[in-house]
Design an enzyme around this catalytic site. Sequence first.
Site, PDB file in Angstrom:
ATOM      1  N   GLY A 102       0.804  -1.223   0.000  1.00  0.00           N
ATOM      2  CA  GLY A 102       0.000   0.000   0.000  1.00  0.00           C
ATOM      3  C   GLY A 102       0.831   1.265   0.000  1.00  0.00           C
ATOM      4  N   GLY A 104       2.532   3.644   1.585  1.00  0.00           N
ATOM      5  CA  GLY A 104       3.091   3.880   2.907  1.00  0.00           C
ATOM      6  C   GLY A 104       3.550   5.297   3.124  1.00  0.00           C
ATOM      7  N   ARG A 105       3.897   5.987   2.052  1.00  0.00           N
ATOM      8  CA  ARG A 105       4.286   7.406   2.185  1.00  0.00           C
ATOM      9  C   ARG A 105       3.748   8.237   1.031  1.00  0.00           C
ATOM     10  NH1 ARG A 105      10.752   7.932   0.837  1.00  0.00           N
ATOM     11  NH2 ARG A 105      10.908   6.283  -0.712  1.00  0.00           N
ATOM     12  N   ASP A 136       7.665   6.074   8.813  1.00  0.00           N
ATOM     13  CA  ASP A 136       7.025   7.320   9.246  1.00  0.00           C
ATOM     14  C   ASP A 136       6.234   8.003   8.139  1.00  0.00           C
ATOM     15  OD1 ASP A 136       9.022   8.387   7.625  1.00  0.00           O
ATOM     16  OD2 ASP A 136      10.259   9.061   9.301  1.00  0.00           O
ATOM     17  N   GLY A 137       6.275   7.465   6.913  1.00  0.00           N
ATOM     18  CA  GLY A 137       5.515   8.053   5.817  1.00  0.00           C
ATOM     19  C   GLY A 137       6.102   9.329   5.256  1.00  0.00           C
ATOM     20  N   ARG A 194       3.306  14.565  -7.150  1.00  0.00           N
ATOM     21  CA  ARG A 194       3.442  13.860  -8.425  1.00  0.00           C
ATOM     22  C   ARG A 194       2.082  13.600  -9.047  1.00  0.00           C
ATOM     23  NH1 ARG A 194       6.101   8.044  -6.655  1.00  0.00           N
ATOM     24  NH2 ARG A 194       4.351   7.235  -5.425  1.00  0.00           N
ATOM     25  N   ARG A 201      -1.363  -0.139  -9.697  1.00  0.00           N
ATOM     26  CA  ARG A 201      -0.212  -1.011  -9.959  1.00  0.00           C
ATOM     27  C   ARG A 201      -0.664  -2.458 -10.106  1.00  0.00           C
ATOM     28  NH1 ARG A 201       3.365   1.887  -6.544  1.00  0.00           N
ATOM     29  NH2 ARG A 201       2.535   3.974  -6.266  1.00  0.00           N
ATOM     30  N   ASP A 271       4.580  -4.194  -7.077  1.00  0.00           N
ATOM     31  CA  ASP A 271       3.907  -3.003  -6.558  1.00  0.00           C
ATOM     32  C   ASP A 271       4.477  -1.727  -7.168  1.00  0.00           C
ATOM     33  OD1 ASP A 271       6.102  -3.990  -4.775  1.00  0.00           O
ATOM     34  OD2 ASP A 271       5.879  -2.006  -3.892  1.00  0.00           O
ATOM     35  N   ASP A 281       7.560   5.192  -9.301  1.00  0.00           N
ATOM     36  CA  ASP A 281       8.347   4.972  -8.080  1.00  0.00           C
ATOM     37  C   ASP A 281       9.843   4.983  -8.347  1.00  0.00           C
ATOM     38  OD1 ASP A 281       6.096   4.910  -6.550  1.00  0.00           O
ATOM     39  OD2 ASP A 281       5.933   2.734  -6.492  1.00  0.00           O
TER      40      ASP A 281
END
Length: 522
Positions: A102, A104-105, A136-137, A194, A201, A271, A281
Site C-alpha cells: 500500500g 506507505g508514504r 514514518d511516511g 506527483r 499497480r 507493486d 516509483d
Amino acid sequence: MTLKLNIKDKFNKALPADSILENYRRQVERACFSFVTPKIPSHPSLIHVSPEMLHNLGLTKEDSETKAFLNIVTGAKVLPNTKPYAMCYAGHQFGNWAGQLGDGRAINLAEIEHDNKHWALQLKGAGETPYSRSADGLAVLRSSVREYLCSEAMYHLGVPTTRALSLALSGDQVLRDVMYNGNAAYEKGAIVARVAPSFLRFGSYEIFAARQDHKTLKTLVNFTIKNHFPHLGTPSKATYIAFFAEVAQRTLEMIVHWQRVGFVHGVMNTDNMSVLGLTIDFGPYGWLEGFDLGWTPNTTDREHRRYRYGNQPNIGLWNLYQLANALYPLIEATEPLEAILEQYKTDFDIESLKMMRSKLGLQIESPSDKLLLQDLEDLLQLTETDMTIFFRNLSRFKSEKPSEGFAVIEKAFYTLDDLSDSIIEQWNNWFQRYAKRLQDESFSDEERKAAMNAVNPKYVLRNYMAQLAIDDATKGDYGVIEELFNLLKKPYDEQPELEKWFAKRPEWARNKVGCSMLSCSS
C-alpha cells in the site's frame, strides 16, 4: 485564495473504502483505499515547480506563487470538497510475496480534469498512512530531488512515465539510515507532488486475488477498464483478456524505452509496476555509465542482481505472470493468458531489435543485423565504455571512412590504457562491417546522424549529476536543480552552452554513496 482546479474525483467515489477512519497501521480488508489526511508540515517552502505540469492541471505561474498552492502541494491544507486517501495494494518484492504493502508514504489528494485529460494528484512524503508499517511516511530532500528531476527527465526522453508537479521542503527533520548499516542521521524533510492518469499497480489487483476477494477484484478491474481502457468496451471475460493484452503491450513498450536510453529502474517489484505502462516509483534508479548488462544501482539487489539492466525485459514478463494469476479468477481460462505472455516474448525480441537498429541508424532490415548488434554489445563490455556518449558520438561516423570509426567513439572509453591492440583491432573490424552494412541504406550520413540523434540522447540524469544537485540543495542552493531541470527538457538537443554535462562519470563518483551505491531509501 483557493486554486481553481476542475476536481473530478472517481477512484474514492466509485470504489470500496476502508470502513475504519483512524490512521493506524493495520491490514485493510475488502477496500481499495483508506481515507487519510496529510501531516501538516512545520515550515513548508517551495523549491521548484514544473511549468508544464502546472499548465496540464489548468494552473498558471502566478498560481504557483501563492500560499494556497504551497499549502496544497505540501499537505498543509486539503483542497475544498475533497477526501485524500492512500491506496491499498500488495506485491512481490525481489521475487517473494510480500502481502499487503500500500501507499506507505503517498497520499492522493484529488483527481483533476483539464483539456480533456484526467490526472491524479498525489503527495509523496506527506505522512503516515495505515500502510506505513514501521515507517514514518515521510521523505527526505535527497530522494525527493531524484524523483522530481527523474520524472520530468523521463517524459522529455519520450519514456512513458508518471510526472512531477513540484518539489518542496517540509521544514521538518527526518531520521534516515541511508545504507541500512546502522548509521542513521537526520536529514531535511521534503515532499514531491506527483501526477499521473492513475497510480494503479499490478499489486492493486494481486492483493484481492491473494485474499480470494473476487468481488472487490472484479469491481476494481471494471473500474480500471471503464476509466482508463474504455475503448475495450463493456466488461466481460473477453474484455478482461483484452485488458491484460494491452497492459502487457504497454509494459513491453515502456521497458524497450528503458533499454534504449540505458535506464535501470532498480526495484521492479510488482507493486512498482504501473497498470498503464508508466515508469513509477523512482528509488535506486540509474543510467548506465559503463555499458554493462549486469549492472544494478540497488545495493539491496547487489548479490543476486535480479533487476539488472539486461534482465529488465525478463522481469517485465515475470511480473506480467503475477498479474495474469491475479486476473485468472475473472477469466477462468489459462490459454488466452498464456498466449499473451508468449506473445510478449516474441514481440520483445522484435521490438528490441527494431530499437537497436534505430540506435545504429539502420532503417532497412537485414539478416546480418542480429550478429552485428550482438558483436557490438560484446565489444562494449570488453572495457568500460560509456553508453550514452558512445551511441551519441556514433552518429558522427562516416560510412566512407571506416578506419576513422574508433576515433569517433574514443571519448566514450573510461580508460584508454585498458584498450589492448587486440581490442582496438576488434573495434576496427566491427566498424568495417558497420560501414558495409550502411551501404544497404538510402540515408546520407547527415540524414542518418539526425535520425540517430533523435533516439540516442545526449543528456541523461546521471547519478553524479543528481548528487551534485542534492549536495547544493542541502545547503539551500537550488541552482543546479534549475539547470538540470532545463537541460533535461531537451535531452536530444546539442545545447553547447551546457556541454559540461555531456561527460563520463567523474572518478570521485565511482564509489560514492548516491552515485554508485543507492538503497531503497534513495
